[in-house]
Design a protein around this motif. Structure first.
Motif, PDB file in Angstrom:
ATOM      1  N   PHE A 134      13.516 -13.480   2.866  1.00 47.68           N
ATOM      2  CA  PHE A 134      12.675 -12.614   2.047  1.00 47.68           C
ATOM      3  C   PHE A 134      11.556 -12.049   2.914  1.00 47.68           C
ATOM      4  CE2 PHE A 134       9.007 -12.661  -1.236  1.00 47.68           C
ATOM      5  CZ  PHE A 134       9.197 -11.321  -1.537  1.00 47.68           C
ATOM      6  N   VAL A 135      11.435 -10.721   2.889  1.00 48.58           N
ATOM      7  CA  VAL A 135      10.408 -10.031   3.660  1.00 48.58           C
ATOM      8  C   VAL A 135       9.561  -9.224   2.683  1.00 48.58           C
ATOM      9  CG1 VAL A 135      10.119  -8.041   5.199  1.00 48.58           C
ATOM     10  CG2 VAL A 135      11.667  -9.912   5.847  1.00 48.58           C
ATOM     11  N   SER A 136       8.228  -9.347   2.764  1.00 47.03           N
ATOM     12  CA  SER A 136       7.379  -8.633   1.818  1.00 47.03           C
ATOM     13  C   SER A 136       6.085  -8.164   2.457  1.00 47.03           C
ATOM     14  CB  SER A 136       7.046  -9.544   0.626  1.00 47.03           C
ATOM     15  OG  SER A 136       6.070  -8.940  -0.206  1.00 47.03           O
TER      16      SER A 136
ATOM     17  N   ASP B 248       0.809  -1.225   0.000  1.00 44.32           N
ATOM     18  CA  ASP B 248       0.000   0.000   0.000  1.00 44.32           C
ATOM     19  C   ASP B 248       0.844   1.278   0.000  1.00 44.32           C
ATOM     20  OD1 ASP B 248      -1.954  -1.880   0.248  1.00 44.32           O
ATOM     21  OD2 ASP B 248      -2.567  -1.329   2.282  1.00 44.32           O
ATOM     22  N   TYR B 249       1.974   1.276   0.687  1.00 41.23           N
ATOM     23  CA  TYR B 249       2.792   2.488   0.783  1.00 41.23           C
ATOM     24  C   TYR B 249       4.209   2.254   0.268  1.00 41.23           C
ATOM     25  CZ  TYR B 249      -1.093   3.573   3.875  1.00 41.23           C
ATOM     26  OH  TYR B 249      -2.349   3.759   4.392  1.00 41.23           O
ATOM     27  N   SER B 250       4.323   1.387  -0.739  1.00 43.14           N
ATOM     28  CA  SER B 250       5.662   1.107  -1.239  1.00 43.14           C
ATOM     29  C   SER B 250       5.992   2.082  -2.364  1.00 43.14           C
ATOM     30  CB  SER B 250       5.763  -0.345  -1.708  1.00 43.14           C
ATOM     31  OG  SER B 250       4.826  -0.597  -2.723  1.00 43.14           O
ATOM     32  N   PRO B 251       7.276   2.381  -2.590  1.00 40.34           N
ATOM     33  CA  PRO B 251       8.381   1.802  -1.823  1.00 40.34           C
ATOM     34  C   PRO B 251       8.738   2.595  -0.569  1.00 40.34           C
ATOM     35  CG  PRO B 251       9.271   3.076  -3.627  1.00 40.34           C
ATOM     36  CD  PRO B 251       7.772   3.220  -3.704  1.00 40.34           C
ATOM     37  N   HIS B 252       7.952   3.632  -0.222  1.00 41.36           N
ATOM     38  CA  HIS B 252       8.371   4.490   0.895  1.00 41.36           C
ATOM     39  C   HIS B 252       8.555   3.722   2.210  1.00 41.36           C
ATOM     40  CE1 HIS B 252       8.892   7.734   3.674  1.00 41.36           C
ATOM     41  NE2 HIS B 252       7.905   7.235   4.398  1.00 41.36           N
ATOM     42  N   ASN B 253       7.484   3.037   2.666  1.00 34.11           N
ATOM     43  CA  ASN B 253       7.565   2.372   3.971  1.00 34.11           C
ATOM     44  C   ASN B 253       8.621   1.266   3.976  1.00 34.11           C
ATOM     45  OD1 ASN B 253       5.541   4.051   4.726  1.00 34.11           O
ATOM     46  ND2 ASN B 253       4.091   2.453   5.349  1.00 34.11           N
ATOM     47  N   GLU B 254       8.734   0.573   2.840  1.00 33.36           N
ATOM     48  CA  GLU B 254       9.696  -0.520   2.749  1.00 33.36           C
ATOM     49  C   GLU B 254      11.126   0.012   2.875  1.00 33.36           C
ATOM     50  OE1 GLU B 254       6.904  -0.402   1.171  1.00 33.36           O
ATOM     51  OE2 GLU B 254       6.049  -2.326   1.779  1.00 33.36           O
TER      52      GLU B 254
ATOM     53  N   GLY C  41      -0.319  -5.407   3.967  1.00 35.15           N
ATOM     54  CA  GLY C  41      -0.176  -4.503   2.831  1.00 35.15           C
ATOM     55  C   GLY C  41       0.135  -3.092   3.296  1.00 35.15           C
ATOM     56  N   SER C  42      -0.383  -2.728   4.452  1.00 34.73           N
ATOM     57  CA  SER C  42      -0.191  -1.363   4.955  1.00 34.73           C
ATOM     58  C   SER C  42       0.917  -1.290   6.006  1.00 34.73           C
ATOM     59  CB  SER C  42      -1.496  -0.864   5.564  1.00 34.73           C
ATOM     60  OG  SER C  42      -1.898  -1.732   6.608  1.00 34.73           O
ATOM     61  N   SER C  43       1.865  -2.214   5.935  1.00 28.59           N
ATOM     62  CA  SER C  43       2.954  -2.248   6.920  1.00 28.59           C
ATOM     63  C   SER C  43       3.625  -0.884   7.082  1.00 28.59           C
ATOM     64  CB  SER C  43       4.016  -3.276   6.496  1.00 28.59           C
ATOM     65  OG  SER C  43       3.543  -4.579   6.692  1.00 28.59           O
ATOM     66  N   THR C  44       3.845  -0.499   8.330  1.00 26.38           N
ATOM     67  CA  THR C  44       4.554   0.739   8.629  1.00 26.38           C
ATOM     68  C   THR C  44       6.063   0.485   8.509  1.00 26.38           C
ATOM     69  OG1 THR C  44       4.639   0.076  10.938  1.00 26.38           O
ATOM     70  CG2 THR C  44       2.803   1.489  10.281  1.00 26.38           C
ATOM     71  N   PRO C  45       6.859   1.556   8.427  1.00 25.21           N
ATOM     72  CA  PRO C  45       8.313   1.359   8.441  1.00 25.21           C
ATOM     73  C   PRO C  45       8.746   0.547   9.669  1.00 25.21           C
ATOM     74  CG  PRO C  45       7.811   3.611   7.814  1.00 25.21           C
ATOM     75  CD  PRO C  45       6.511   2.977   8.188  1.00 25.21           C
ATOM     76  N   ARG C  46       8.108   0.803  10.800  1.00 22.36           N
ATOM     77  CA  ARG C  46       8.440   0.067  12.013  1.00 22.36           C
ATOM     78  C   ARG C  46       8.180  -1.430  11.854  1.00 22.36           C
ATOM     79  NH1 ARG C  46       9.052   1.011  17.446  1.00 22.36           N
ATOM     80  NH2 ARG C  46       8.470  -0.811  18.660  1.00 22.36           N
ATOM     81  N   ALA C  47       7.062  -1.769  11.182  1.00 22.23           N
ATOM     82  CA  ALA C  47       6.736  -3.175  10.947  1.00 22.23           C
ATOM     83  C   ALA C  47       7.777  -3.818  10.024  1.00 22.23           C
ATOM     84  CB  ALA C  47       5.336  -3.303  10.348  1.00 22.23           C
ATOM     85  N   ILE C  48       8.177  -3.086   8.988  1.00 20.11           N
ATOM     86  CA  ILE C  48       9.181  -3.615   8.044  1.00 20.11           C
ATOM     87  C   ILE C  48      10.499  -3.869   8.787  1.00 20.11           C
ATOM     88  CG2 ILE C  48      10.580  -3.050   6.004  1.00 20.11           C
ATOM     89  CD1 ILE C  48       7.729  -3.477   5.144  1.00 20.11           C
TER      90      ILE C  48
END
Lengths: 325, 325
Positions: free
Chosen positions: A93-95, A4-10, A293-300
């Protein structure tokens, strides 16, 4: 690329992880090179030598049908990342992309660990008294068979021991009553199989026992697990919406609601599923973690650090060994 | 007689209902006569002519195995009450006793409405925006078949219209994704059947859609429904236990926790399952409502008033008519 917020949050989360790891691992950002390079320009203060881009020209979107997308989009970030894992260019692999595509892709590209019938997804549910209950499977396979569920118990016990340090974790079977005779066809037969293993099987547990923490591990079919997981994830937003509504009736309510929100934030931190990242896909030949899908930077960031742990503790090798026996 | 706080909560709640009904109905208290008479001595101010005792010398306990208990304890309050219903001495049966015994007993004594394959239990889940989502089946039958679930949809739609006044209620099928192709064998086939009815079937809904209120009615098999119901019921206690823990760290926290508790009490009133009583057993020839073992007097009162409504609105007759067609 398809989240949802890629590639920013990733990217943001990956750089946080790189900083936190301080050289213990490097991150390979897989996706459209130009977009990733542009995104990277906004950051500084991270160890550039520990971040690399692996170009992938296509994107599997959230709406794509997983299997056909995997077939048609051979140059998608998910496929390219999985190939990097398979080729030992990456260790994990993290997605936060299309869950179905990551699951099917991992099974197709990496293959199942020998002896494992079906991969499973594990999730952690916060307990009322603190800590977590691990629930398997929360959606890798909708229609389960008893011997697959037995395998979930074996893989889950290894995960609980390796990652959470729980010795001889207790395993409960999710059913409609505690009594041995209560359950559906699937659980009744699964209980028979679990009793024959050397797992610490404690019998049936009920829906209420997940938060109450009656067992370290709760086993269920992926259909039931997925529904409970999504239901559980909807509780905190529902709560917030109620408190918000309450706050709208006058200034005094507004004040009390603000205090409530702060108390809930602090005492229910671990009820927020974003806080602790994604869920592991266990049973495939490689470490794979799937996020919202909406993972935050913290979640990543959390997912990457968890992935490191799973690699270091040889999650896959340990499962493979258990299934050889 | 077999509930956690019987006969106190039952008698107390029944008398409250009798007062509230002001002569519209009479309550028949079924159980050990001497115990009930003794309990009744503690109350006054109710219309004595509207309360009657029907003696039953035996008690089916919470731990009794339902079917064998029904066979052995012919003079239990559950069996005697169901016989009173069958003999038209009563119009409805409300119980906080052994759920399995009430369910099996009702099916055996009253029989199923012609055309109904399996009775079902309906439950109401509070929505984040207020109001309720009705969920069927929450545990009458663990292993469902697609055509039974279609019948749940028909009975559930009648219940929603009659009791909640919802015209043409929307019916969602609980599954692992919104897309038509997502689901297990049971839901995929059930969706086919539902599409052929004239119900307002809106397709699959997910675990998160129950609290979000995406459909008026959510259909699921009794295994899944039971697990979600019990999980949901455990959320509020878990929340309370967390806030309590928070309150124990210093006087300032104690103050903030007290405010939080009051805000939650007021804004989550309908999240407390005791507040609105029990769940109806639909599909048997008679009005039957099953409550929690620990039902409060308030819950008993609500169940009795709901039972009156179901009788007045001819719930059973309307279902019978629908299944004739």
């Amino acid at each position: 690329m398809g989240a949802d917020y890629s590639p920013h949050n990733e990217v943001s989360g990956a750089l946080e992880a790189v900083k936190a790891a301080a050289g213990r691992f490097r991150v390979l950002l897989v996706g459209k090179k130009e977009l990733l390079e542009k995104e990277l320009q906004g950051y500084s203060g991270y160890q550039k030598e520990n971040v690399e881009i692996l170009d992938a020209s296509e994107v599997i979107t959230m709406d794509d049908e997983p299997v056909s997308a995997l077939r048609q989009k051979k140059d998608s970030s998910i496929v390219i990342a999985l190939k990097a894992l398979k080729d030992k260019r990456a260790d994990a692999f993290v997605s936060a992309g299309n869950t179905g595509a990551v699951m099917s892709g991992a099974t197709l590209e990496l293959g199942r660990i020998s002896g494992v019938s079906r991969p499973m997804i594990g999730s952690q549910f916060p307990r009322d008294i603190g800590g977590f209950t691990l629930v398997f499977d929360v959606g890798a396979t909708v229609d389960a068979k008893p011997h697959w569920m037995k395998e979930y118990g074996i893989m889950g016990s290894i995960y609980a021991e390796k990652i959470f340090g729980i010795q001889n974790p207790s395993v409960g079977l999710l059913s409609v009553g505690e009594e041995r005779a209560k359950g559906n066809e699937l659980t009744l037969e699964t209980a028979n199989l679990l009793e024959q293993t050397n797992l610490n099987f404690i019998g049936n547990v009920e829906g209420r026992d997940i938060l109450a923490g009656k067992a370290d591990i709760v086993l269920c079919d992926g259909f039931t697990g997925n529904i409970i997981l999504k239901f559980a994830e909807s509780v905190l937003p529902a709560l917030k919406s109620r408190v918000k509504k309450y706050s709208e009736v006058g200034i005094f309510n507004k004040f009390k609601a603000a205090i409530t929100a702060s108390v809930l934030r602090s005492s229910l931190k671990d009820f927020d599923y974003q806080e602790y990242g994604g869920v592991p896909l266990l049973g495939v030949k490689g470490v794979v973690i799937i996020g919202h899908g909406s993972s935050t930077p913290r979640a990543i960031r959390t997912m990457l650090l968890r992935a490191e742990e799973m690699v270091n503790k040889d999650m896959c090798g340990t499962i493979a060994k258990a299934f050889q026996q």
